[in-house]
Motif scaffolding. Structure first.
Motif, PDB file in Angstrom:
ATOM      1  N   PRO A  93      39.739  67.721  55.750  1.00 45.18           N
ATOM      2  CA  PRO A  93      40.607  67.179  56.656  1.00 45.18           C
ATOM      3  C   PRO A  93      41.223  65.784  56.061  1.00 45.18           C
ATOM      4  O   PRO A  93      42.290  65.213  56.669  1.00 45.18           O
ATOM      5  N   ALA A  94      40.671  65.103  55.344  1.00 45.90           N
ATOM      6  CA  ALA A  94      40.984  63.983  54.692  1.00 45.90           C
ATOM      7  C   ALA A  94      42.487  64.023  53.932  1.00 45.90           C
ATOM      8  O   ALA A  94      43.220  63.028  53.709  1.00 45.90           O
ATOM      9  N   THR A  95      42.658  65.288  53.516  1.00 49.85           N
ATOM     10  CA  THR A  95      43.802  65.771  52.895  1.00 49.85           C
ATOM     11  C   THR A  95      45.220  65.832  54.021  1.00 49.85           C
ATOM     12  O   THR A  95      46.277  65.774  53.487  1.00 49.85           O
ATOM     13  N   ASP A  96      44.654  65.998  54.860  1.00 48.75           N
ATOM     14  CA  ASP A  96      45.926  65.963  56.146  1.00 48.75           C
ATOM     15  C   ASP A  96      46.212  64.539  56.647  1.00 48.75           C
ATOM     16  O   ASP A  96      47.234  64.663  57.418  1.00 48.75           O
ATOM     17  N   THR A  97      45.716  63.479  56.239  1.00 44.09           N
ATOM     18  CA  THR A  97      45.942  62.130  57.009  1.00 44.09           C
ATOM     19  C   THR A  97      47.385  61.697  56.885  1.00 44.09           C
ATOM     20  O   THR A  97      47.920  61.510  58.009  1.00 44.09           O
ATOM     21  N   ILE A  98      47.920  61.790  55.713  1.00 46.22           N
ATOM     22  CA  ILE A  98      49.208  61.096  55.354  1.00 46.22           C
ATOM     23  C   ILE A  98      50.234  61.934  56.074  1.00 46.22           C
ATOM     24  O   ILE A  98      51.273  61.654  56.793  1.00 46.22           O
ATOM     25  N   SER A  99      50.175  63.339  56.134  1.00 43.03           N
ATOM     26  CA  SER A  99      51.135  64.268  56.646  1.00 43.03           C
ATOM     27  C   SER A  99      51.142  64.280  58.166  1.00 43.03           C
ATOM     28  O   SER A  99      52.263  64.149  58.825  1.00 43.03           O
ATOM     29  N   LEU A 116      42.609  55.724  56.554  1.00 39.71           N
ATOM     30  CA  LEU A 116      43.510  56.198  55.271  1.00 39.71           C
ATOM     31  C   LEU A 116      42.811  55.842  54.031  1.00 39.71           C
ATOM     32  O   LEU A 116      42.012  54.899  53.864  1.00 39.71           O
ATOM     33  N   GLY A 117      43.038  57.083  53.220  1.00 42.95           N
ATOM     34  CA  GLY A 117      42.240  56.934  52.058  1.00 42.95           C
ATOM     35  C   GLY A 117      42.840  55.763  50.915  1.00 42.95           C
ATOM     36  O   GLY A 117      43.882  55.355  51.017  1.00 42.95           O
ATOM     37  N   PHE A 118      41.878  55.423  50.044  1.00 46.01           N
ATOM     38  CA  PHE A 118      42.379  54.219  49.232  1.00 46.01           C
ATOM     39  C   PHE A 118      43.408  54.608  48.124  1.00 46.01           C
ATOM     40  O   PHE A 118      44.230  53.975  47.685  1.00 46.01           O
ATOM     41  N   SER A 119      43.423  55.884  47.939  1.00 42.90           N
ATOM     42  CA  SER A 119      44.520  56.334  47.136  1.00 42.90           C
ATOM     43  C   SER A 119      45.832  56.595  47.667  1.00 42.90           C
ATOM     44  O   SER A 119      46.959  56.971  47.012  1.00 42.90           O
ATOM     45  N   ASP A 120      45.848  56.414  48.961  1.00 40.11           N
ATOM     46  CA  ASP A 120      47.150  56.261  49.942  1.00 40.11           C
ATOM     47  C   ASP A 120      47.563  54.948  50.133  1.00 40.11           C
ATOM     48  O   ASP A 120      48.923  54.658  50.684  1.00 40.11           O
ATOM     49  N   LEU A 121      47.004  54.058  49.148  1.00 42.51           N
ATOM     50  CA  LEU A 121      47.342  52.517  49.842  1.00 42.51           C
ATOM     51  C   LEU A 121      48.725  52.098  49.838  1.00 42.51           C
ATOM     52  O   LEU A 121      49.343  51.375  50.390  1.00 42.51           O
ATOM     53  N   ASP A 122      49.225  52.509  48.554  1.00 41.01           N
ATOM     54  CA  ASP A 122      50.689  52.092  48.223  1.00 41.01           C
ATOM     55  C   ASP A 122      51.722  52.558  49.343  1.00 41.01           C
ATOM     56  O   ASP A 122      52.394  51.951  49.816  1.00 41.01           O
ATOM     57  N   PHE A 123      51.574  53.854  49.589  1.00 40.69           N
ATOM     58  CA  PHE A 123      52.328  54.697  50.556  1.00 40.69           C
ATOM     59  C   PHE A 123      51.822  54.067  51.972  1.00 40.69           C
ATOM     60  O   PHE A 123      53.123  53.826  52.719  1.00 40.69           O
ATOM     61  N   THR A 124      50.788  53.890  52.413  1.00 40.68           N
ATOM     62  CA  THR A 124      50.411  53.165  53.657  1.00 40.68           C
ATOM     63  C   THR A 124      51.132  52.083  53.825  1.00 40.68           C
ATOM     64  O   THR A 124      51.639  51.729  55.187  1.00 40.68           O
ATOM     65  N   ILE A 125      51.247  51.167  52.793  1.00 36.87           N
ATOM     66  CA  ILE A 125      51.829  49.778  52.889  1.00 36.87           C
ATOM     67  C   ILE A 125      53.358  49.862  53.165  1.00 36.87           C
ATOM     68  O   ILE A 125      53.992  49.429  54.035  1.00 36.87           O
ATOM     69  N   HIS A 126      53.904  50.477  52.231  1.00 36.40           N
ATOM     70  CA  HIS A 126      55.408  50.372  51.893  1.00 36.40           C
ATOM     71  C   HIS A 126      56.136  51.546  52.892  1.00 36.40           C
ATOM     72  O   HIS A 126      57.466  51.454  53.285  1.00 36.40           O
ATOM     73  N   GLN A 127      55.654  52.624  53.101  1.00 35.48           N
ATOM     74  CA  GLN A 127      56.025  53.654  53.762  1.00 35.48           C
ATOM     75  C   GLN A 127      55.688  53.730  55.291  1.00 35.48           C
ATOM     76  O   GLN A 127      56.299  53.944  56.213  1.00 35.48           O
ATOM     77  N   LEU A 128      54.213  53.667  55.311  1.00 31.55           N
ATOM     78  CA  LEU A 128      53.952  53.723  56.909  1.00 31.55           C
ATOM     79  C   LEU A 128      53.840  52.575  57.604  1.00 31.55           C
ATOM     80  O   LEU A 128      53.518  52.424  58.614  1.00 31.55           O
ATOM     81  N   GLN A 129      53.979  51.627  56.950  1.00 29.32           N
ATOM     82  CA  GLN A 129      54.222  50.323  57.533  1.00 29.32           C
ATOM     83  C   GLN A 129      52.857  49.652  58.009  1.00 29.32           C
ATOM     84  O   GLN A 129      53.032  48.841  59.387  1.00 29.32           O
ATOM     85  N   ALA A 130      51.761  49.696  57.477  1.00 23.45           N
ATOM     86  CA  ALA A 130      50.348  49.202  58.137  1.00 23.45           C
ATOM     87  C   ALA A 130      50.591  47.675  57.919  1.00 23.45           C
ATOM     88  O   ALA A 130      51.375  47.077  57.132  1.00 23.45           O
TER      89      ALA A 130
END
Length: 456
Positions: A93-99, A116-130
């Protein structure tokens, strides 16, 4: 994800300032730095949604987090937390988090707090606007949470969700790669369980002996499939002197010699009959049954192993093997807790939840029930905390030992980072389990991934 990302990229491009190049940049959330979020008023009622992939995992994971949310509700009766698992049906289920979060953003109802996973950090900040926590609540308050009441976060853990001078999340749970082994099978195979393999060459020899003398499989490396993501594969490549991406994050390096050698080593384990061709879940379930001699795995699965081995076989663990005389470079798995809410009251309620879930009280339950490393690692040295338990449960010792040499799980850059990562891991999986040529297969994946890197 390959189908939805281009569409979602257009949606985000129309609404967000995108700065996904290099090592980070200024986001629109920096506007919050001028005004910190106020405390909740006494009795002020707030409802928040907390999304965590732990709720997609049966048994100890869901039970433990249900108990934590229940305890939080008793401490903060004015904050109602609705916990949910990510939307999706992936085996992990961790692979479903971003979508999942993306779909909810498009629908206009994203979760307020999300794991959210550490490997998603770039996207989490710049796209998901954490949101930058130090801008919302002030750097002293964020650092006070890291310092704790008695036990601070391990030094290398507290910065894993930092980016461009801000703290965008609180690291929550993670592991480094641990080699679990079945000491009973070692004995049956004529091996000394008190001297577990320290190098990959020794792993290969031990696996061959186990397979040949017990009829069981020798080893399974849960690092080599797309479902497993790339945290452990990154560690293996780094430990062989390489990287999957250049330090400046502008070039892919997973077709260089160190990565090629890692995949060839694993392919040899399969070709010699020492490693079975199994999917991720099949692999760790087979080890739990006692059907595999060794497994390189996260401690998140440790509870499954303990349950499987109980009264049947002798479960032990050791540090990640090295390549020859090279020092191992363990990377971390896991995730941090991030705030996506825009409403100040929900932001403050979310921060109270994050502080509770990363408290000493919560790590007592998380470590004992699941097996995750307590990020307040000194708890394991205190008899009044996890010290007595740690002595009676030495399986976490390799994780603690590897904290001092740990390096972060590196996130791929840009909006297409998942395609880059999945393309790399598809290539690795086809080399190891399908016998594809290592160099040409990784070259092709690298060249395809390079086309998806940010150009600025």
């Amino acid at each position: 994800m390959k189908r939805t990302l281009p569409f979602l990229g257009l949606v985000f491009a129309a609404t967000l300032a995108l700065t996904s190049c290099g090592l980070g940049g200024t986001t629109s959330t920096d506007a919050t730095s001028t005004a910190q979020v106020p405390e909740l008023q006494p009795g002020q009622q707030v409802s928040i949604v907390f999304e965590s992939y732990n709720y997609g995992l049966a048994g100890a994971w869901t039970d433990t987090f249900n108990a934590l949310i229940s305890d939080f509700g008793k401490k903060f009766p004015n904050i109602k937390v609705t916990a949910q698992k990510p939307q999706g049906n992936s085996p992990n289920p961790a692979t479903d988090t971003i979508s999942s979060v993306q779909n909810q953003i498009v629908a206009g109802n994203p979760p307020d707090v999300v794991q959210l996973g550490f490997s998603d950090l770039d996207f989490t900040i710049h796209q998901l606007q954490a949101k930058p926590l130090d801008s919302l609540f002030g750097k002293p308050e964020v650092q006070q949470n890291f310092d704790g009441v008695k036990f601070p976060f391990a030094a290398k853990a507290r910065t894993l969700d930092d980016w461009d001078g801000h703290t965008y999340g609180v690291p929550f749970v993670f592991s480094t790669p641990v080699l679990y082994f079945n000491a009973s099978l070692f004995t049956q195979a004529g091996l000394d369980p008190n001297k577990p393999p320290a190098t990959w060459a020794q792993v290969a020899d031990a696996a061959k002996a186990i397979a040949g003398k017990t009829g069981k499989d020798g080893v399974y490396l849960d690092c080599l499939t797309k479902t497993a993501k790339d945290w452990c594969f990154q560690s293996m490549v780094r430990s062989n002197g390489g990287r999957v991406i250049s330090e400046d994050r502008r070039g892919l390096a997973f077709a260089d010699a160190p990565a090629v050698e890692v995949t060839k080593m694993a392919q040899d384990l399969v070709n010699t009959g020492s490693m079975p061709k199994l999917a991720q879940k099949q692999g760790y379930e087979a080890f739990a049954r006692g059907d595999i001699g060794m497994i390189l795995e996260t401690s998140a699965i440790q509870g499954t192993f303990v349950t499987g081995a109980k009264d049947k076989w002798d479960l032990r663990s050791t540090t990640m093997p090295r390549f020859g005389d090279k020092a191992t470079v363990p990377t971390n798995s896991g995730a941090g807790l991030h705030i996506l809410a825009n409403d100040p009251a929900k932001q403050r309620a979310g921060w109270e939840l994050i502080k509770y879930l990363t408290s000493e009280e919560s790590y007592m339950k998380i470590s004992q029930n699941i097996g995750y490393l307590p990020l307040r690692s000194d708890m394991m040295n205190s008899p009044a905390s996890l010290g007595t338990w740690a002595i009676a449960n030495p399986l976490l010792a390799p994780n603690v030992a590897q904290l001092t040499s740990m390096e972060p799980w590196v996130s791929m850059p840009g909006n297409n980072y998942l395609q880059i990562r999945d393309g790399m891991m598809d290539a690795v999986e086809s080399i190891v389990f399908q016998g594809k040529d290592a160099q040409s297969t990784l070259n092709a994946a690298r060249d395809q991934g390079a086309k998806l890197l940010p150009t600025s």
